[in-house]
Design an enzyme around this catalytic site. Sequence first.
Site, PDB file in Angstrom:
ATOM      1  CB  CYS A  13      -2.878  23.513  21.829  1.00  0.00           C
ATOM      2  SG  CYS A  13      -2.301  23.452  23.454  1.00  0.00           S
ATOM      3  CB  CYS A  28      -0.918  24.332  31.599  1.00  0.00           C
ATOM      4  SG  CYS A  28      -0.159  25.555  32.555  1.00  0.00           S
ATOM      5  CB  CYS A  82      -3.818  24.599  27.038  1.00  0.00           C
ATOM      6  SG  CYS A  82      -3.332  23.692  25.509  1.00  0.00           S
TER       7      CYS A  82
END
Length: 135
Positions: free
Chosen positions: A87, A9, A83
């Site tokens: 990523c 996150c 997020c």
Amino acid sequence: MTATVLFVCVHNAGRSQMAAGWLRHLGGDAVEVRSAGSLPGDQVNPAAVQAMAEVGIDISDQRPKVLTPEAVEASDVVITMGCGDACPVFPGKRYLDWPLADPAGQGVEAVRPIRDEIERRIRELLAELEVSPRA
């Protein structure tokens, strides 16, 4: 074979820390647990620490960590919790997105339902990984 699960996150201070705590608690040695954030905070959210302590899980010794491509590459399952596109994506990895409310700035009353939803999802994940949860 031990599965490696990475929780991601933004701040690595609330949702991902609670998820990592639940998975360590319920999965034991059957699962390797990692967590990281795209913009890690200074400390784990005190309300998240308190909410987890209420169910007997101590995450007070955890520290937010920065997300690295190496951490993603070394994991079998990558679970994002808001997020966004920070990523990195590697072929052959399993990616899940758990849309969960952000506990940042919330009191423990608001964090409890997030904690409980994370527990439910962790139990589902363990079943998918064919790992029996510890009592």
